[in-house]
Design a protein around this motif. Structure first.
Motif, PDB file in Angstrom:
ATOM      1  N   TYR B  11       0.828  -1.375  -0.123  1.00  0.00           N
ATOM      2  CA  TYR B  11       0.006  -0.139  -0.122  1.00  0.00           C
ATOM      3  C   TYR B  11       0.897   1.334   0.044  1.00  0.00           C
ATOM      4  O   TYR B  11       0.677   2.197  -0.764  1.00  0.00           O
ATOM      5  N   GLU B  15       1.096   4.038  -3.017  1.00  0.00           N
ATOM      6  CA  GLU B  15       0.914   5.597  -2.768  1.00  0.00           C
ATOM      7  C   GLU B  15       2.123   6.535  -3.231  1.00  0.00           C
ATOM      8  O   GLU B  15       1.890   7.303  -3.969  1.00  0.00           O
ATOM      9  N   ARG B  18       1.761   6.440  -7.189  1.00  0.00           N
ATOM     10  CA  ARG B  18       0.530   7.381  -7.450  1.00  0.00           C
ATOM     11  C   ARG B  18       1.172   8.898  -7.428  1.00  0.00           C
ATOM     12  O   ARG B  18       1.167   9.849  -8.403  1.00  0.00           O
ATOM     13  N   ALA B  44      -1.342  -4.166  -9.139  1.00  0.00           N
ATOM     14  CA  ALA B  44      -1.521  -4.072  -7.705  1.00  0.00           C
ATOM     15  C   ALA B  44      -2.274  -2.997  -7.150  1.00  0.00           C
ATOM     16  O   ALA B  44      -3.071  -2.857  -6.121  1.00  0.00           O
ATOM     17  N   PRO B  46      -5.064  -0.694  -8.782  1.00  0.00           N
ATOM     18  CA  PRO B  46      -5.961  -0.588  -9.865  1.00  0.00           C
ATOM     19  C   PRO B  46      -6.455   0.932 -10.103  1.00  0.00           C
ATOM     20  O   PRO B  46      -6.754   1.206 -11.309  1.00  0.00           O
ATOM     21  N   ASN B  47      -6.136   1.848  -9.202  1.00  0.00           N
ATOM     22  CA  ASN B  47      -6.021   3.262  -9.268  1.00  0.00           C
ATOM     23  C   ASN B  47      -5.332   3.973 -10.649  1.00  0.00           C
ATOM     24  O   ASN B  47      -5.286   5.008 -11.085  1.00  0.00           O
ATOM     25  N   ARG B  49      -4.688   2.540 -13.325  1.00  0.00           N
ATOM     26  CA  ARG B  49      -4.694   2.082 -14.693  1.00  0.00           C
ATOM     27  C   ARG B  49      -4.476   3.451 -15.858  1.00  0.00           C
ATOM     28  O   ARG B  49      -5.340   4.398 -15.331  1.00  0.00           O
ATOM     29  N   GLY B  50      -4.344   3.315 -16.687  1.00  0.00           N
ATOM     30  CA  GLY B  50      -4.247   4.481 -17.653  1.00  0.00           C
ATOM     31  C   GLY B  50      -2.895   5.467 -17.380  1.00  0.00           C
ATOM     32  O   GLY B  50      -3.012   6.453 -18.128  1.00  0.00           O
ATOM     33  N   ASN B 182      -1.129  -5.062   3.079  1.00  0.00           N
ATOM     34  CA  ASN B 182      -2.124  -5.606   2.230  1.00  0.00           C
ATOM     35  C   ASN B 182      -1.899  -7.222   2.396  1.00  0.00           C
ATOM     36  O   ASN B 182      -2.533  -7.961   1.419  1.00  0.00           O
TER      37      ASN B 182
ATOM     38  N   HIS C 189     -10.062  -9.057   2.576  1.00  0.00           N
ATOM     39  CA  HIS C 189      -9.158  -8.108   3.322  1.00  0.00           C
ATOM     40  C   HIS C 189      -9.741  -6.994   3.349  1.00  0.00           C
ATOM     41  O   HIS C 189     -10.167  -6.400   2.465  1.00  0.00           O
TER      42      HIS C 189
ATOM     43  N   ARG D 264     -11.706   4.163 -19.177  1.00  0.00           N
ATOM     44  CA  ARG D 264     -10.753   3.091 -19.001  1.00  0.00           C
ATOM     45  C   ARG D 264     -11.473   1.863 -19.235  1.00  0.00           C
ATOM     46  O   ARG D 264     -12.662   1.563 -18.401  1.00  0.00           O
ATOM     47  N   HIS D 273     -10.132  -6.872  -8.945  1.00  0.00           N
ATOM     48  CA  HIS D 273     -10.330  -5.647  -9.620  1.00  0.00           C
ATOM     49  C   HIS D 273     -10.814  -5.823 -10.955  1.00  0.00           C
ATOM     50  O   HIS D 273     -10.668  -5.138 -12.037  1.00  0.00           O
ATOM     51  N   MET D 280     -12.187   3.159  -6.096  1.00  0.00           N
ATOM     52  CA  MET D 280     -10.896   3.732  -6.470  1.00  0.00           C
ATOM     53  C   MET D 280     -11.032   4.908  -7.677  1.00  0.00           C
ATOM     54  O   MET D 280      -9.862   5.094  -7.962  1.00  0.00           O
ATOM     55  N   PRO D 334      -5.539  10.666 -10.218  1.00  0.00           N
ATOM     56  CA  PRO D 334      -5.930   9.379 -10.606  1.00  0.00           C
ATOM     57  C   PRO D 334      -6.998   8.485  -9.726  1.00  0.00           C
ATOM     58  O   PRO D 334      -7.384   7.411 -10.030  1.00  0.00           O
ATOM     59  N   GLY D 335      -7.475   9.006  -8.549  1.00  0.00           N
ATOM     60  CA  GLY D 335      -7.958   8.271  -7.643  1.00  0.00           C
ATOM     61  C   GLY D 335      -7.108   7.397  -6.570  1.00  0.00           C
ATOM     62  O   GLY D 335      -5.916   7.383  -6.904  1.00  0.00           O
ATOM     63  N   HIS D 337      -6.008   4.080  -3.739  1.00  0.00           N
ATOM     64  CA  HIS D 337      -6.189   2.471  -3.527  1.00  0.00           C
ATOM     65  C   HIS D 337      -5.388   2.223  -2.565  1.00  0.00           C
ATOM     66  O   HIS D 337      -3.944   2.648  -2.492  1.00  0.00           O
ATOM     67  N   PRO D 338      -5.584   1.628  -1.457  1.00  0.00           N
ATOM     68  CA  PRO D 338      -6.962   1.212  -1.045  1.00  0.00           C
ATOM     69  C   PRO D 338      -7.745   2.329  -0.569  1.00  0.00           C
ATOM     70  O   PRO D 338      -7.399   3.246  -0.061  1.00  0.00           O
TER      71      PRO D 338
END
Lengths: 339, 339, 339, 339
Positions: B11, B15, B18, B44, B46-47, B49-50, B182, C189, D264, D273, D280, D334-335, D337-338
């Motif tokens: 996690y 971050e 991101r 791992a 999913p945020n 993506r893209g 996680n 989880h 997406r 996911h 997310m 982007p959002g 996660h988690p």
């Protein structure tokens, strides 16, 4: 035995209705609601669908009963006390009206009108069977303490009695949203409330004088609204003022609560359920109490369902005693797990 | 500038990814994961993506970069320190390995192997820009403090500096589930964790010595797992030891944090948002700090996102300073409301 | 009457224990758990603290009882069927082992080993009193249907019987996390599960053939994991194939469920509780059913607690019938509101 | 470029403020609120603390700007259209006022006053860049579609264009509480809303005609309030009317959304996911779209943040196009996660 609920459409009223509809001796004959008069109870309490035909009654049409439970808002029970005394042999009030004996504290937290009520408070036996069981057996008027106060008192009183409380106690209380009632407002609006850890009462909470009155300790409360609908948890930080071992604290609690039907001691060394929390108490009349400690501090933890042990359940338990019934009557639901 | 993440699939690693993928200067060139080697980051996270084509790298194939962030589990960064020092001019570790300077505390909380690491800890500048900004500007090794410790230190240090802390401080910390990582296990299993108020650390938490080291106060922590994924809130009960007014406390905080880009003072007299809470900080690098007080007690409250200001965000903020970049770079997301 | 639970440490086993410990006639004498042998039930089920001294039994030490409830994982009950038949006059299985009669469906959803079990399934009366009450009264073997299947079958069967189902039915099922059991894993989880709306079964769910078998309609299910621990809700989209008015649908349901102790019809025109939802059913054995409709479509909605009416409660209700006891015995808890 | 927000104190207004305060070109110069006039934006939007000195403006004191975003309640934007047209070169309305072209549908869902507005609707380009990018580049008036409609349209239009929709489409929509705005009321009261699965719109939802208008399919919606503050998820059950393989559906979506900055495709065969969900996406302008299928049915799933892609983000994306700015400007978050 006939029982009725004054203020039957709120959350506490609904919980009283649930308990009384399942009670083996007390028969619920009336539940009042001005707004819902004539409509079935499940209009306000959808869990009660299928439990019978009872409809809400106009509060002006109260019949005489053996036990009258009042879940009216603050001040309204006191205002009708004279009239209500003629309606029932046993009055059980769940509001703060007759909780506080200290007029200064009453005024500080509930305004000038509360001073007179404080004078009348000694006529009400506190609805705390663990502390006042004998007095409750002969009571005709009962005042049920507040939910957070109940959790704190039950955690602290045995420590105080054992001489394990030195100085003030810091009481961190966490509460779900149902304690604020069913009237919508900004503080309970879901987008603001759902994920909150709102420290809405950092200092000076109104339950502090109740704790002083019943546990004999000065509690300094900090209250946080947490993401839950039901449930109260109290974490009390106690300085014993002297060396105190685990065994001594266990003894204090065991001595206080041996044989208590609704207090469970929960203080494992490890595991997921080592200390009390409300989630497995929802719907149950239990108050779970536990603790951990280090060299000069006891961390006492208690938990209960604010609408049951902290309100309607404590009221029914107290009424059972006053009515000469088995204390557990109508209160046997153990709670659910997982929740 | 080239940056990489060691331990990119957890996690904290996610971050960091991101933040670095949105960073105007630091380019994320590698993120390692033994398990996900060769797969895109969004496997791992999913945020993400893209956000580009980057795939996880085998940890053995680390390239040389300007900044290496390590989110390895406890002990693993220290074990590879020699090798990693050749991989990057700046090392930023997010594990506890080089946080504690006191060997006794290190041993107590992390075992005998931690004593040697404590000896190496002074070579690491703590990743707390509010306290160590000047040292961070020239740092080549940074150790980011723990999430609850960061929240507590930022709330307490200004009070300590102003002589407003007398004796121990009781620190009530509340934490979401993401801080436990996680890896599935019983404590994080949803039916047990979803509605919990689990007092899992009533006494003796490992963040206590970090608070002592940085804030100069003895903190007695009690930690509760609350129903949240992200977020830490700290409620610290401080005895000022003398009369202290609201203005004096405000002054202490304002003096400490004037011009701080990521500390906000939140201490309104009323309203839903009068004191800090994590929900509107999720994704943000802010630490909100506020307080209330009565005649002999200050209740200080702080909140942050444990994965951002309490980990990846604090790391990037510190790295920005060390790399001579604007401190806010890549950290401008303000958080969401409602949440 | 003596009862025991095989597989007593799981969530279904715990719910069976809760119900049996409160049952007026069935006495819980054993609950097995290999892992917890010798430890009190509340080790696994903290809500059961204070309900007595029963400890988990080694599964090899099963005594003879009147009713044996099996909450073993898929396949294990069938494997021990011969032996278990000698242990109890009445066997109640809560696994999928003997639910499906169609060998092709059994193989498709549970593998080749399930074909033989399908051949044995007709010896088990389905634990659905609303459909099979008369057969249950004389049953010695009972197989309780799946939780989502139960909710769907009870919503759809009356419509099918009334000729109001034309073609396939789209069944949108929403489920809490407890249905997946107490073994930690990535899907459960907390950081991944807490706020999820995971469409984990978009097509081809294993409960489809159960619905076909009992309701006589072809259901096309889509299953979503929602943010809840307990509870199942089903929203079924039905084409009646002809003009159907509200009154006709009401009639179909009333005819099917008049006098049913645990089915409640909930179909108000407005209000917060106009259609069924699980939250006020937690702990209760009710299945609430309601609907709305437009010119060529009926939207039928049902809800239940997956661990009670969808498992342990349905099992006890069925066993009550087979044992000649009042059907409601041990199942009177009405649920809570608010929740 | 100067921008302002009319109706700046609601949830959509707050989200617009967050996006514009972080926008590289559009400068937020005014946000109106009658109630909060003169107070800083963070009075209503606590996440915006520290983002500057802007205070709410009296709605009567609107200055001329380049882009005016209106988040007024239904009907109010239309009532002020003449006046507002003189205030800004570009008007972006987020209310339903000018969404519907069909006067019959407008009357059915919004009352007789909506018929005239339907006549004016063609002057507004729909704020759906994926469908109307070219028209948006030259637009001076934009009407942003509803949040659930946006999610459904983006999931269904490519299937319709590929000839994969035969007959009605069943659209199951799930929504958080923020979509109902910040005015407290019974439906959003936390104890009633927190754990709900309330099917509040079983038939006849007002977003159906928007879907028909933009996707060319007849949607039959069922809407459920789920335990979330933000987020919308749509599960659409489509009958293709002919054999359709996975590859063909992928092609339809890829063809429609190749190069789209905020759509997406998420359709893995397995994993946590595998299909879109909102958690997310919170704070992000993405709409995730995925699907699964069996022999005669496509289950299309889409998700977005109702306040971003479903409102403020879609508005800013559309305004970026109309203002000749890069389409992603201000929308790169982007959002998390988690979550």
């Amino acid at each position: 035995m006939r029982a009725s609920i004054l203020g039957g459409a709120g959350y506490v009223g609904g919980e009283l209705a649930r308990l009384l509809l399942g009670h083996p001796v007390l028969d619920l004959v009336q539940a009042t609601s001005r707004r819902h008069t004539g409509k079935p109870l499940h209009t306000a309490h959808p869990n009660l669908r299928g439990t019978g035909d009872l409809a809400f009654t106009d509060p002006a049409r109260l019949e005489r009963v053996d036990v009258l439970f009042s879940a009216l808002p603050h001040g309204e029970f006191a205002a009708r006390l004279g009239e209500l005394s003629e309606r029932a042999a046993l009055l059980v009030d769940l509001s703060p009206d007759f909780r506080l004996h200290d007029p200064a504290a009453a005024r500080r937290h509930y305004g000038p009108g509360a001073v007179d009520r404080a004078a009348g408070a000694p006529a009400f036996v506190p609805g705390l069977p663990e502390l006042y069981r004998d007095r409750l057996r002969t009571a005709d008027r009962i005042a049920v303490p507040g939910c957070m106060a109940t959790a704190a008192i039950l955690a602290l009183r045995p420590l105080a009695d054992a001489g394990l409380v030195d100085g003030d106690v810091l009481v961190d209380a966490r509460t779900g949203s149902s304690g604020s009632g069913n009237t919508p407002g900004p503080a309970g609006h879901h987008p603001e409330r759902a994920s909150t850890l709102r420290v809405y009462g950092p200092v000076g909470h109104r339950h502090e004088p109740e704790i002083a009155q019943h546990a004999g300790v000065r509690a300094r409360m900090t209250v946080t609204a947490v993401p839950a609908v039901r449930g109260v948890q109290v974490v009390a930080q106690v300085r014993p003022g002297r060396a105190a071992g685990r065994a001594e604290v266990w003894d204090a609690y065991r001595k206080a609560y041996a044989g208590e039907p609704f207090v469970r001691l929960v203080a494992q060394r490890q595991g997921l359920h080592r200390l009390p929390e409300p989630r497995m108490l929802l719907g149950s009349n239990h108050c779970d109490i536990g603790f951990d400690l280090d060299e000069d501090r006891i961390v006492a933890v208690s938990a209960l369902d604010n609408l049951v042990k902290g309100a309607a359940g404590g009221a029914v338990q107290s009424a059972n005693l006053a009515a000469g019934l088995p204390e557990r009557s109508g209160l046997t639901f153990p709670g659910l797990h997982p929740m």
